[in-house]
Scaffold this motif. Structure first.
Motif, PDB file in Angstrom:
ATOM      1  N   GLU A 241      30.879  39.303  44.516  1.00 33.22           N
ATOM      2  CA  GLU A 241      32.620  38.787  44.377  1.00 33.22           C
ATOM      3  C   GLU A 241      33.006  38.680  43.675  1.00 33.22           C
ATOM      4  N   CYS A 242      34.015  38.814  43.233  1.00 36.61           N
ATOM      5  CA  CYS A 242      34.617  38.652  41.448  1.00 36.61           C
ATOM      6  C   CYS A 242      34.643  37.237  41.254  1.00 36.61           C
ATOM      7  N   PRO A 243      34.305  37.271  40.310  1.00 34.41           N
ATOM      8  CA  PRO A 243      34.287  35.733  40.371  1.00 34.41           C
ATOM      9  C   PRO A 243      35.920  35.288  40.199  1.00 34.41           C
ATOM     10  N   ILE A 244      36.869  35.431  39.945  1.00 36.18           N
ATOM     11  CA  ILE A 244      38.148  35.781  39.203  1.00 36.18           C
ATOM     12  C   ILE A 244      39.062  35.573  41.210  1.00 36.18           C
ATOM     13  N   CYS A 245      38.619  36.389  41.458  1.00 36.68           N
ATOM     14  CA  CYS A 245      40.229  36.797  43.030  1.00 36.68           C
ATOM     15  C   CYS A 245      38.734  36.236  43.775  1.00 36.68           C
ATOM     16  N   THR A 246      37.479  36.414  43.451  1.00 36.04           N
ATOM     17  CA  THR A 246      36.374  35.895  45.186  1.00 36.04           C
ATOM     18  C   THR A 246      37.015  37.702  46.043  1.00 36.04           C
ATOM     19  N   SER A 247      37.802  38.359  45.654  1.00 34.97           N
ATOM     20  CA  SER A 247      37.558  40.010  47.074  1.00 34.97           C
ATOM     21  C   SER A 247      36.109  40.758  46.507  1.00 34.97           C
ATOM     22  N   TYR A 248      35.465  41.347  47.118  1.00 38.38           N
ATOM     23  CA  TYR A 248      34.272  42.108  46.909  1.00 38.38           C
ATOM     24  C   TYR A 248      34.566  43.126  45.882  1.00 38.38           C
ATOM     25  N   MET A 249      33.528  42.786  44.799  1.00 41.19           N
ATOM     26  CA  MET A 249      34.070  44.044  43.926  1.00 41.19           C
ATOM     27  C   MET A 249      33.622  45.703  44.455  1.00 41.19           C
ATOM     28  N   VAL A 250      33.657  46.531  44.106  1.00 37.20           N
ATOM     29  CA  VAL A 250      33.665  47.761  44.429  1.00 37.20           C
ATOM     30  C   VAL A 250      33.788  48.608  43.809  1.00 37.20           C
ATOM     31  N   PRO A 251      33.037  49.473  43.215  1.00 40.04           N
ATOM     32  CA  PRO A 251      32.723  51.289  42.723  1.00 40.04           C
ATOM     33  C   PRO A 251      34.512  51.040  42.218  1.00 40.04           C
TER      34      PRO A 251
ATOM     35  N   CYS B 165      32.648  42.013  31.316  1.00 45.05           N
ATOM     36  CA  CYS B 165      33.332  41.661  30.200  1.00 45.05           C
ATOM     37  C   CYS B 165      32.182  41.424  28.857  1.00 45.05           C
ATOM     38  N   SER B 166      32.190  41.789  27.399  1.00 43.79           N
ATOM     39  CA  SER B 166      31.347  41.397  26.480  1.00 43.79           C
ATOM     40  C   SER B 166      30.220  40.803  27.017  1.00 43.79           C
ATOM     41  N   THR B 167      30.223  39.551  27.479  1.00 41.68           N
ATOM     42  CA  THR B 167      29.390  38.284  28.106  1.00 41.68           C
ATOM     43  C   THR B 167      28.751  39.782  29.546  1.00 41.68           C
ATOM     44  N   GLY B 168      28.866  40.041  30.115  1.00 38.35           N
ATOM     45  CA  GLY B 168      28.402  40.447  30.560  1.00 38.35           C
ATOM     46  C   GLY B 168      28.885  40.137  32.336  1.00 38.35           C
ATOM     47  N   HIS B 169      29.725  39.216  32.238  1.00 41.45           N
ATOM     48  CA  HIS B 169      30.170  39.133  33.452  1.00 41.45           C
ATOM     49  C   HIS B 169      31.104  40.092  34.294  1.00 41.45           C
ATOM     50  N   SER B 170      30.790  40.549  35.348  1.00 41.51           N
ATOM     51  CA  SER B 170      31.327  41.302  36.580  1.00 41.51           C
ATOM     52  C   SER B 170      32.675  41.215  37.312  1.00 41.51           C
ATOM     53  N   VAL B 171      33.941  42.100  37.398  1.00 41.63           N
ATOM     54  CA  VAL B 171      34.913  41.813  37.511  1.00 41.63           C
ATOM     55  C   VAL B 171      35.040  42.921  38.506  1.00 41.63           C
ATOM     56  N   CYS B 172      35.971  42.748  39.281  1.00 39.86           N
ATOM     57  CA  CYS B 172      36.337  43.701  39.831  1.00 39.86           C
ATOM     58  C   CYS B 172      37.985  44.730  39.154  1.00 39.86           C
TER      59      CYS B 172
ATOM     60  N   GLN C 200      43.837  40.630  29.843  1.00 35.52           N
ATOM     61  CA  GLN C 200      43.445  41.013  28.728  1.00 35.52           C
ATOM     62  C   GLN C 200      42.060  40.847  27.968  1.00 35.52           C
ATOM     63  N   LYS C 201      42.121  39.226  29.332  1.00 35.55           N
ATOM     64  CA  LYS C 201      40.563  39.138  28.459  1.00 35.55           C
ATOM     65  C   LYS C 201      39.592  38.646  29.378  1.00 35.55           C
ATOM     66  N   CYS C 202      38.447  38.085  29.029  1.00 38.61           N
ATOM     67  CA  CYS C 202      37.503  37.689  30.373  1.00 38.61           C
ATOM     68  C   CYS C 202      38.521  36.729  30.941  1.00 38.61           C
ATOM     69  N   ALA C 203      38.306  35.786  32.270  1.00 39.17           N
ATOM     70  CA  ALA C 203      39.182  34.532  32.408  1.00 39.17           C
ATOM     71  C   ALA C 203      37.869  33.488  32.717  1.00 39.17           C
ATOM     72  N   LEU C 204      36.655  33.893  32.583  1.00 34.32           N
ATOM     73  CA  LEU C 204      35.285  33.223  32.447  1.00 34.32           C
ATOM     74  C   LEU C 204      34.624  32.653  31.237  1.00 34.32           C
ATOM     75  N   CYS C 205      34.930  33.159  30.261  1.00 34.65           N
ATOM     76  CA  CYS C 205      34.157  33.621  29.111  1.00 34.65           C
ATOM     77  C   CYS C 205      35.455  34.243  27.331  1.00 34.65           C
TER      78      CYS C 205
ATOM     79  N   ASN D  72      29.032  48.096  35.573  1.00 29.44           N
ATOM     80  CA  ASN D  72      28.222  47.311  35.672  1.00 29.44           C
ATOM     81  C   ASN D  72      27.011  48.796  37.051  1.00 29.44           C
ATOM     82  N   ILE D  73      26.455  49.428  36.623  1.00 27.60           N
ATOM     83  CA  ILE D  73      25.928  49.959  37.524  1.00 27.60           C
ATOM     84  C   ILE D  73      25.110  49.878  38.698  1.00 27.60           C
TER      85      ILE D  73
END
Ligand SMILES: [Zn+2]
Ligand SMILES: [Zn+2]
Ligand SMILES: [Zn+2]
Length: 108
Positions: free
Chosen positions: A14-24, A29-36, A44-49, A58-59
């Protein structure tokens, strides 16, 4: 149970920002959060950090996303289909449980 196992893995996708499922492609972000992809393009920037996004993907999570079976968007209406990530949109258009959504919304 298999059902629980799936749910646990789906949370990871789940994308932590919009909660839809992330697909390739799944972005990071440079911290390592995955987003869709769409959040990556919107922000512009990661909404979490508040870090900048990196160009890496994120292979390993993409590998999981490709193998994962997703529940139908109309699962609440009773559809039990499990779908590959690239089958979801097509199925959603033709899902016969789609009609039941309207029935449920009319009930007070
Ligand atoms: Zn998103
Ligand atoms: Zn972040
Ligand atoms: Zn369905």
């Amino acid at each position: 149970m298999e059902e629980t196992f799936y749910k646990d893995l789906l949370i990871e996708l789940e994308c932590p920002i919009c909660t839809s499922y992330m697909v390739p492609p799944i972005r990071q972000c440079s911290t390592g959060h995955s987003v869709c992809e769409s959040c990556r393009n919107k922000l512009q920037k990661c909404a979490l950090c508040q870090s900048n996004f990196s160009d890496s993907r994120n292979i390993s999570l993409e590998g999981l996303a490709v193998k994962m079976r997703y529940p139908c968007a109309y699962r609440v209406s009773g559809c039990t289909a499990s779908l590959a990530y690239n089958e979801r949109e097509g199925h959603k258009l033709n899902c016969r449980y789609k009609l039941f959504i309207f029935v449920f919304t009319i009930v007070p």
